[in-house]
Design an enzyme around this catalytic site. Structure first.
Site, PDB file in Angstrom:
ATOM      1  N   CYS A  21      -8.678 -26.586   8.081  1.00 53.69           N
ATOM      2  CA  CYS A  21      -7.513 -25.773   8.434  1.00 53.69           C
ATOM      3  C   CYS A  21      -6.667 -26.495   9.484  1.00 53.69           C
ATOM      4  CB  CYS A  21      -7.954 -24.399   8.943  1.00 53.69           C
ATOM      5  SG  CYS A  21      -8.465 -24.358  10.682  1.00 53.69           S
ATOM      6  N   GLN A  79     -10.778   7.605  -6.184  1.00 54.19           N
ATOM      7  CA  GLN A  79     -11.318   8.258  -4.999  1.00 54.19           C
ATOM      8  C   GLN A  79     -12.540   9.094  -5.394  1.00 54.19           C
ATOM      9  OE1 GLN A  79     -10.642   7.757  -1.921  1.00 54.19           O
ATOM     10  NE2 GLN A  79      -8.613   6.785  -1.879  1.00 54.19           N
ATOM     11  N   CYS A 115      -8.517 -26.578  12.981  1.00 56.04           N
ATOM     12  CA  CYS A 115      -9.681 -27.457  13.110  1.00 56.04           C
ATOM     13  C   CYS A 115      -9.300 -28.931  13.013  1.00 56.04           C
ATOM     14  CB  CYS A 115     -10.729 -27.099  12.053  1.00 56.04           C
ATOM     15  SG  CYS A 115     -11.561 -25.514  12.375  1.00 56.04           S
ATOM     16  N   ASP A 144       0.858  -1.172   0.000  1.00 51.91           N
ATOM     17  CA  ASP A 144       0.000   0.000   0.000  1.00 51.91           C
ATOM     18  C   ASP A 144       0.906   1.237   0.000  1.00 51.91           C
ATOM     19  OD1 ASP A 144      -2.095   1.733   0.159  1.00 51.91           O
ATOM     20  OD2 ASP A 144      -2.865   1.011   2.066  1.00 51.91           O
ATOM     21  N   SER A 145       0.406   2.335  -0.544  1.00 48.18           N
ATOM     22  CA  SER A 145       1.247   3.515  -0.742  1.00 48.18           C
ATOM     23  C   SER A 145       1.565   4.245   0.551  1.00 48.18           C
ATOM     24  CB  SER A 145       0.552   4.494  -1.682  1.00 48.18           C
ATOM     25  OG  SER A 145      -0.603   5.031  -1.069  1.00 48.18           O
ATOM     26  N   GLY A 146       0.824   3.989   1.605  1.00 46.70           N
ATOM     27  CA  GLY A 146       0.964   4.754   2.837  1.00 46.70           C
ATOM     28  C   GLY A 146      -0.033   5.881   2.943  1.00 46.70           C
ATOM     29  N   GLY A 147      -0.780   6.134   1.885  1.00 46.35           N
ATOM     30  CA  GLY A 147      -1.723   7.241   1.872  1.00 46.35           C
ATOM     31  C   GLY A 147      -2.775   7.140   2.957  1.00 46.35           C
ATOM     32  N   PHE A 148      -3.376   5.952   3.106  1.00 46.73           N
ATOM     33  CA  PHE A 148      -4.443   5.797   4.099  1.00 46.73           C
ATOM     34  C   PHE A 148      -3.910   6.054   5.500  1.00 46.73           C
ATOM     35  CE2 PHE A 148      -6.849   3.298   7.178  1.00 46.73           C
ATOM     36  CZ  PHE A 148      -8.141   3.749   6.933  1.00 46.73           C
ATOM     37  N   ASP A 151      -2.240   8.507  -2.778  1.00 41.98           N
ATOM     38  CA  ASP A 151      -3.534   9.168  -2.952  1.00 41.98           C
ATOM     39  C   ASP A 151      -3.981   9.769  -1.634  1.00 41.98           C
ATOM     40  OD1 ASP A 151      -3.916   6.688  -1.690  1.00 41.98           O
ATOM     41  OD2 ASP A 151      -6.006   6.598  -2.336  1.00 41.98           O
ATOM     42  N   CYS A 210     -14.328 -27.622   8.264  1.00 45.66           N
ATOM     43  CA  CYS A 210     -13.082 -26.895   7.956  1.00 45.66           C
ATOM     44  C   CYS A 210     -11.883 -27.832   8.048  1.00 45.66           C
ATOM     45  CB  CYS A 210     -12.914 -25.727   8.925  1.00 45.66           C
ATOM     46  SG  CYS A 210     -11.414 -24.754   8.663  1.00 45.66           S
ATOM     47  N   ASP A 256      -8.432  -7.078   0.216  1.00 48.48           N
ATOM     48  CA  ASP A 256      -7.613  -7.214   1.420  1.00 48.48           C
ATOM     49  C   ASP A 256      -8.402  -6.658   2.583  1.00 48.48           C
ATOM     50  OD1 ASP A 256      -6.133  -4.525   2.703  1.00 48.48           O
ATOM     51  OD2 ASP A 256      -7.007  -4.235   0.722  1.00 48.48           O
ATOM     52  N   HIS A 259      -6.891 -19.875  11.631  1.00 43.31           N
ATOM     53  CA  HIS A 259      -8.199 -20.371  11.204  1.00 43.31           C
ATOM     54  C   HIS A 259      -8.896 -19.357  10.306  1.00 43.31           C
ATOM     55  CE1 HIS A 259     -12.250 -22.063  11.280  1.00 43.31           C
ATOM     56  NE2 HIS A 259     -12.648 -20.817  11.495  1.00 43.31           N
TER      57      HIS A 259
END
Length: 377
Positions: free
Chosen positions: A312, A195, A315, A90-94, A144, A310, A272, A341
């Site tokens: 996993c 955006q 489980c 991620d760009s770091g913008g958030f 952004d 499940c 994500d 899990h």
């Protein structure tokens, strides 16, 4: 790089290629390792066991600690964390824009104070591209502004225009960095970010403009930040017709299992979210029968796995009673097992979505599970 294999309505089944890890099958859920680790004691080696295809790390956090130059000296993020599959950064913008009291936005970029030690830092489009190049990720996200909700139309419009100018600068710097002889990953891709807050007219205009810049993929950002779920779906419906059909589409930071199913139905390929790991660390587990709060007293002597359907690693080996005991005893192992899990479930969710698309049964899958997965087991 991206190939659509088939569609069902607007839902897309595809394949994606990048520098590490061969072919990624889409739709895909990217497992979030913000600081080059999954919170809850989960390593890159564990990600293989739970079916992860793409790992996601964060530019802002890794720039502050341990430093992107150090990561570069260690051979890049893949070598540093021991993950040989694709990585998106991620760009770091958030993160920068979530520091409302610590930052100042200007045309050149953002001036902000580190949340760790208060030191003054500047990040703009060029700096974000340079950091992500040092990390050597397979997909870099454009820098952004993630506008707060609610926002005025005038502010959101000005922000969209600035984010467009920033994308042009990101693209130029990204191409320059990829052309250098000592670049860590000269095949690094760049995704642009749409955006426009919750204003459909701004979202459509911005998507049309950034599509002209011919990025390697496109994301919808600034959603799942407090707006009603239906508003998020309405924005996707407005933007999707203007997203290039031959490029991957990424809905950032989303979301619940139902959100993912509904967004796939609206033409999204990449997802994500920190939800599976964050909820897992608080004892909320996702299953095909609905959600389980493992802290409930009724599980104290329950010898069954979290989910009998499940497969996993949790489980297959441990009971509800044991997992609840670990949480009540404040054992770190509780967090690790719960996160494992939930990540397995999210990766299996997208695998089953892909299978349904392959078989032409996605509509039936959506009808069966979209509401059910939101309910308590």
């Amino acid at each position: 790089m991206f190939r659509r294999l088939k569609t069902e309505g607007r839902a897309r089944r595809g394949e994606f290629r990048c520098g590490h890890g061969g072919v990624v099958q889409t739709p895909v859920f990217m497992n979030v390792g913000t600081q080059a680790a999954i919170k809850g004691g989960v390593s890159a080696f564990d990600l293989k066991e739970v079916g992860c295809q793409i790992e996601l790390s964060n530019t802002y956090h890794l720039h502050l600690r341990p430093g992107d130059r150090l990561v570069r000296e260690m051979g890049g993020l893949h070598a540093f964390m021991g993950w040989d599959g694709p990585i998106l950064t991620d760009s770091g913008g958030f993160q920068v824009f979530s520091l409302a009291s610590l930052r100042k936005i200007k045309e050149e970029g953002v001036y902000f104070a580190s949340h760790i030690d208060g030191r003054k830092i500047f990040m703009g489009p060029e700096e974000s591209m340079q950091i992500q190049s040092n990390l050597g990720s397979d997909i870099a996200m454009a820098f952004d502004e993630c506008v707060e909700n609610p926002a005025t139309h005038d502010y959101a419009k000005a922000s969209c225009e600035r984010t467009l100018r920033w994308l042009e600068r990101c693209k130029a710097e990204h191409e320059r960095l990829n052309s250098l002889p000592d670049t860590l990953n000269p095949q690094q891709l760049l995704f642009g970010i749409n955006q426009g807050a919750t204003f459909p007219d701004l979202r459509v205009w911005h998507m049309q403009e950034i599509a002209k810049l011919d990025c390697d993929g496109y994301a919808i950002g600034g959603l799942a930040v407090g707006e009603p779920t239906q508003v998020m779906y309405d924005i996707i419906d407005a933007v999707e017709p203007h997203m290039p059909a031959d490029k991957p589409r990424y809905l950032m930071g989303v979301g619940t299992p139902s959100n993912i199913i509904e967004a796939v139905a609206r033409g999204i390929d990449f997802f994500d979210c920190v939800m599976p790991s964050r909820n897992g660390r608080h004892g909320k587990l996702f299953t095909w029968e609905g959600t389980v709060n493992i802290l409930n007293e009724k599980y104290a002597a329950d010898g069954r796995p979290v989910s009998e359907s499940c497969q996993c690693p949790v489980c297959r080996r441990f009971s509800r009673a044991y997992l609840r005991h670990l949480f009540k005893a404040d054992e770190v192992l509780a967090l690790r097992l719960a996160v494992l899990h939930n990540l397995y479930f999210y990766n299996e969710l997208t695998a089953r979505i892909r299978q349904a698309l392959d078989e032409g049964t996605f509509s039936a899958f959506r009808a069966r599970y979209s509401g059910r997965l939101e309910e308590r087991a």
